[in-house]
Enzyme design. Structure first.
Site, PDB file in Angstrom:
ATOM      1  N   LYS A  53      50.131  40.604  35.300  1.00  0.00           N
ATOM      2  CA  LYS A  53      51.626  39.273  35.543  1.00  0.00           C
ATOM      3  C   LYS A  53      52.068  39.705  35.906  1.00  0.00           C
ATOM      4  CE  LYS A  53      46.951  37.860  33.715  1.00  0.00           C
ATOM      5  NZ  LYS A  53      46.410  39.315  32.999  1.00  0.00           N
ATOM      6  N   TYR A 283      34.746  36.882  25.883  1.00  0.00           N
ATOM      7  CA  TYR A 283      35.673  37.318  26.250  1.00  0.00           C
ATOM      8  C   TYR A 283      36.730  37.587  24.504  1.00  0.00           C
ATOM      9  CZ  TYR A 283      41.008  36.785  26.766  1.00  0.00           C
ATOM     10  OH  TYR A 283      41.992  37.343  27.298  1.00  0.00           O
ATOM     11  N   TYR A 309      40.077  43.741  29.222  1.00  0.00           N
ATOM     12  CA  TYR A 309      40.006  43.617  31.031  1.00  0.00           C
ATOM     13  C   TYR A 309      39.866  44.665  30.810  1.00  0.00           C
ATOM     14  CZ  TYR A 309      42.659  39.196  30.180  1.00  0.00           C
ATOM     15  OH  TYR A 309      42.972  37.684  30.160  1.00  0.00           O
TER      16      TYR A 309
HETATM   17  C1  LIG Z   1      44.610  39.564  32.619  1.00  0.00           C
HETATM   18  C2  LIG Z   1      44.322  40.333  33.217  1.00  0.00           C
HETATM   19  C3  LIG Z   1      43.694  40.706  33.584  1.00  0.00           C
HETATM   20  C4  LIG Z   1      42.850  39.701  34.294  1.00  0.00           C
HETATM   21  O1  LIG Z   1      43.862  39.636  36.670  1.00  0.00           O
HETATM   22  P1  LIG Z   1      43.605  37.198  36.199  1.00  0.00           P
HETATM   23  O2  LIG Z   1      44.156  37.770  37.398  1.00  0.00           O
HETATM   24  O3  LIG Z   1      43.283  36.745  34.958  1.00  0.00           O
HETATM   25  O4  LIG Z   1      41.781  37.824  37.014  1.00  0.00           O
HETATM   26  C5  LIG Z   1      42.848  42.098  33.654  1.00  0.00           C
HETATM   27  N1  LIG Z   1      43.552  43.071  33.391  1.00  0.00           N
HETATM   28  C6  LIG Z   1      44.465  42.845  32.217  1.00  0.00           C
HETATM   29  C7  LIG Z   1      45.199  43.613  32.093  1.00  0.00           C
HETATM   30  C8  LIG Z   1      45.442  41.307  31.794  1.00  0.00           C
HETATM   31  O5  LIG Z   1      45.539  41.030  31.710  1.00  0.00           O
END
Ligand SMILES: *Cc1c(COP(=O)(O)O)cnc(C)c1O
Length: 361
Positions: A53, A283, A309
């Protein structure tokens, strides 16, 4: 490939690291006995634990400042990494930060609601509030903005995951970085794999490779939505990243003819690949193979993945290797998008025994 430096026609803050390392993983490669596995260390983007992010926020926060904002509002799940990284960026810039957390899973112990990213976001100075799962979080953010505006603040809303046509540029920039990393290591980018959620990471990568004239497919391992929905989300966002870039560059006095032409070119739909087999119950709820993948990366390479994730992304990668999806002489680039800071909220999913107490005899 066109020899270009991507010009996005928009400001980018130089807070946090770009130029993260692309590293070979010899132990994991040996263990899986498949293709050569490399990892792009976007868990090292440098702000409060890092993660993907930060890349998007470098563009989004520049836009917020340009619009005169003094307050940022964003949303995410309880253990949102995006929220933590937004709070960190706000701390650096001296902006107020309000984060709305959606209780998407409705399952978790006391640690889940208070530790990990929740704790870190508070530590970074964010004001956090929890909303029930299924709440329209976009509406909740608008409502929050109205309340804050009424008391004189100038709020700026960042969508969940920072995934829009501005935030996505962060990963268009990573596409260029990867091309340069590969050149430096003397390898080809045969496969690019990562976990996909709010779609900005994958959409940015796909748009970036397209702009560079590199015919690179990107495989997203879904963490929330089924294939059709996710593929559509990613493709649509890629298109709007390209369209908005096109209109920005066209309006500028100094035109970049190559990028104007490229951003207007139709994006082939096959560039976006998705695999939804590793989501499990939903999720934020890890499967057994999520936990196994986290342990494997930790215990072979000393790398920390997360249960929402990257653990699911890595489980997908491992399964695809065992299915022979990649050939042995190919390179697979796994993007480590961060997230290990949430581990403290998910300890209940790991079966480690209590540490025994001993006394010196
Ligand atoms: C947000 C996030 C993702 C996914 O990325 P997106 O751009 O939302 O698809 C993957 N890994 C981590 C650790 C994240 O925080």
């Amino acid at each position: 490939m066109h020899d270009t430096t991507l010009n996005f026609g928009i400001e980018r803050l130089s807070i946090g690291e770009t130029a993260t390392p692309l590293q070979y993983l010899p132990n994991l490669t040996k263990k899986l006995a498949g293709p050569k596995i490399y990892i792009k260390r976007d868990d090292c983007t440098g702000l409060a634990g890092g993660g993907n992010k930060v890349r998007k926020l470098q563009f989004l926060m520049a836009d917020a400042l340009e619009q005169g904002a003094d307050t940022i509002i964003t949303q995410g799940a309880i253990q949102s990494n995006h929220v933590r990284q937004t709070a960190a960026m706000c701390a650096v810039l001296g902006l107020q930060c309000h984060v709305l957390l959606e209780d998407r899973t409705g399952e978790g112990d006391a640690e889940f609601y208070a530790n990990g990213n929740v704790f870190l976001s508070q530590l970074l100075g964010a004001h956090a509030e929890i909303y029930a799962g299924g709440t329209s979080m976009d509406q909740a953010m608008v409502h929050k903005a109205e309340t804050l505006s009424a008391s004189g603040a100038k709020p700026y809303i960042i969508p969940g995951g920072g995934s829009n046509s501005i935030g996505g540029l962060g990963y268009a920039a990573v596409a260029e970085e990867l091309v340069n990393d590969a050149k430096k290591l003397g390898i080809s980018l045969d496969h690019v794999v990562h976990a996909t959620g709010s779609a900005g990471t994958q959409a940015g990568l796909v748009a970036g490779f397209h702009l560079l004239g590199v015919a690179q497919n990107v495989l997203g391992i879904c963490v929330r939505f089924a294939n059709e929905i996710q593929k559509n989300k990613v493709y649509t966002l890629s298109e709007s990243i390209l369209a908005d870039l096109n209109s920005r560059l066209t309006q500028k006095a100094a035109q970049d003819a190559y990028l104007i032409q490229k951003s207007a070119e139709k994006l082939p739909t096959e560039r976006v690949c998705v695999d939804d087999r590793f989501i499990g119950k939903g999720y934020g709820i890890p499967r057994e193979d999520t936990i196994e993948a986290i342990k494997l990366f930790a215990q072979t390479e000393g790398l920390l993945l997360d249960p929402v994730y990257t653990g699911k992304g890595a489980a997908g990668l491992i399964q695809l290797v065992s299915e022979g999806h990649f050939s042995k002489d190919e390179n697979v680039i796994f993007i480590h998008t961060g997230g290990a800071q949430s581990l403290g909220g998910f300890r209940q999913y790991f079966d480690f025994p209590e540490v025994p107490r001993k006394e010196l005899a």
